[in-house]
Design an enzyme around this catalytic site. Structure first.
Site, mmCIF file in Angstrom:
data_model
loop_
_atom_site.group_PDB
_atom_site.id
_atom_site.type_symbol
_atom_site.label_atom_id
_atom_site.label_comp_id
_atom_site.label_asym_id
_atom_site.label_seq_id
_atom_site.Cartn_x
_atom_site.Cartn_y
_atom_site.Cartn_z
ATOM 1 N N SER A 190 32.864 -19.540 36.064
ATOM 2 C CA SER A 190 31.823 -20.419 36.607
ATOM 3 C C SER A 190 30.927 -19.600 37.528
ATOM 4 C CB SER A 190 32.476 -21.550 37.413
ATOM 5 O OG SER A 190 31.530 -22.109 38.303
ATOM 6 N N HIS A 212 30.334 -20.635 32.332
ATOM 7 C CA HIS A 212 30.397 -22.054 32.736
ATOM 8 C C HIS A 212 29.324 -22.318 33.794
ATOM 9 C CE1 HIS A 212 32.749 -25.806 33.594
ATOM 10 N NE2 HIS A 212 32.390 -25.594 34.856
ATOM 11 N N ASP A 236 27.607 -25.023 36.231
ATOM 12 C CA ASP A 236 27.810 -26.322 36.884
ATOM 13 C C ASP A 236 26.478 -26.939 37.281
ATOM 14 O OD1 ASP A 236 30.784 -26.549 37.144
ATOM 15 O OD2 ASP A 236 30.498 -24.615 38.134
ATOM 16 N N MET A 262 24.931 -30.199 39.311
ATOM 17 C CA MET A 262 25.301 -31.293 40.227
ATOM 18 C C MET A 262 24.041 -31.964 40.764
ATOM 19 S SD MET A 262 28.211 -29.369 42.455
ATOM 20 C CE MET A 262 29.338 -28.184 41.727
ATOM 21 N N HIS A 266 28.585 -27.978 32.601
ATOM 22 C CA HIS A 266 29.467 -28.995 33.190
ATOM 23 C C HIS A 266 28.581 -29.906 34.020
ATOM 24 C CE1 HIS A 266 32.983 -29.918 36.189
ATOM 25 N NE2 HIS A 266 32.602 -30.976 35.508
ATOM 26 N N MET A 291 27.906 -32.658 36.361
ATOM 27 C CA MET A 291 28.472 -33.557 37.376
ATOM 28 C C MET A 291 27.313 -34.396 37.893
ATOM 29 S SD MET A 291 30.942 -30.717 39.070
ATOM 30 C CE MET A 291 30.031 -29.418 38.252
ATOM 31 N N MET A 330 39.857 -32.011 35.300
ATOM 32 C CA MET A 330 39.498 -31.382 36.581
ATOM 33 C C MET A 330 40.768 -31.168 37.407
ATOM 34 S SD MET A 330 36.293 -30.650 36.702
ATOM 35 C CE MET A 330 36.272 -30.097 38.409
ATOM 36 N N GLY A 374 32.675 -30.716 42.759
ATOM 37 C CA GLY A 374 31.636 -30.623 43.792
ATOM 38 C C GLY A 374 31.495 -29.248 44.401
ATOM 39 N N ASP A 394 39.478 -26.816 35.322
ATOM 40 C CA ASP A 394 38.403 -26.325 36.184
ATOM 41 C C ASP A 394 38.723 -26.672 37.631
ATOM 42 O OD1 ASP A 394 35.995 -25.603 37.360
ATOM 43 O OD2 ASP A 394 34.787 -27.119 36.306
ATOM 44 N N SER A 435 35.638 -18.546 41.810
ATOM 45 C CA SER A 435 35.940 -17.537 42.842
ATOM 46 C C SER A 435 36.842 -16.425 42.319
ATOM 47 C CB SER A 435 36.611 -18.163 44.061
ATOM 48 O OG SER A 435 36.572 -19.545 44.034
#
Ligand code: DX5
Ligand code: ZN
Length: 219
Positions: free
Chosen positions: A8, A31, A33, A35, A64, A66, A135, A140, A173, A196
């Site tokens: 990610s 990946h 994200d 949001m 992904h 969100m 998840m 978030g 994830d 991370s």
């Protein structure tokens, strides 16, 4: 079976996006994200960055989402060039209709479940999806601790997929690292998002190789 590793880029160095995408060229997917600050309390990666990431990526990209109203927005991300689009069960009005729409656009359709969302209401719908994202943190933010309480759901999802004779991937994830990836693999996951763990590593290539090795040994 070989584990799929999907780094990610949420917490990568965006001042050097192309270099960061190069670092994960040995991954299976990148990946991304998205949001909207409504579905989750964070705002991240709008369309211009997502498009730049797809352009710079040497591997297929996985979105992904969100966000609220995925029924409206997921096809836009499919159109953008994502190979896989994940939307949340808690936000979608008509998950089967949306998955069919994505598949018709030749994109992998993936359904995400927050830690507190059960798989059971979706058991009869599994054949409509290419992947279920379980998840393993509340969505978030990156850098949170892996929630072991999600492991039984992964096991039940894998069993339901096998019982139905389907080929549906299970992605995990959140908090995936050398310490947690084996437990997720043993429970039945085959696609591992790691933020991370990969981007904070000295050597992203070596980290991807090691995560893939650890997970594959348990599949
Ligand atoms: C969190 C995002 C994740 C995040 C994972 O809601 O969906 O993809 O980047 O980050 P780590 O691996 O650091 O938990
Ligand atoms: Zn994610």
């Amino acid at each position: 079976m070989t584990a799929l590793i999907s780094p990610s880029i949420l917490n990568c160095d965006f001042t050097h996006l192309a270099d960061e995408m190069d670092k994960i060229s040995s991954a299976d997917y990148a990946h991304i994200d998205i949001m909207d600050n409504h579905f989750v309390p964070n705002l991240a990666l709008g369309a211009p960055i997502a498009e730049a990431a797809i352009k710079a990526s040497l591997v297929p990209c996985d979105a992904h989402l969100m966000i609220e109203q995925p029924d409206r927005w997921a096809p836009v991300y499919a159109e953008m060039g994502f190979a896989s689009v994940t939307f949340h069960a808690e936000a979608a009005m008509a998950p089967v209709k949306l998955a069919r729409e994505l598949r018709a656009m030749k994109v992998r359709a993936s359904l995400a479940l927050r830690p507190g969302t059960p798989i059971e209401p979706y058991i009869d719908l599994l054949g409509e999806f290419d992947q279920i994202l379980v998840m393993t943190v509340e969505p978030g933010f990156g850098g949170q601790s892996f929630l072991d309480l999600t492991l039984p759901k992964i096991t039940r999802t894998r069993k339901a997929i096998e019982d139905a004779g389907l080929d549906v991937w299970i992605q995990v994830d959140g908090g995936v690292s050398r310490e947690t990836i084996e437990r997720a693999a043993a429970a039945g996951a085959n696609n591992f998002v790691a933020g991370s763990a990969v981007f904070k590593a000295e050597d992203a290539y070596a980290e991807i190789t090691e995560l893939r090795r650890l997970a594959s040994a348990h599949m």
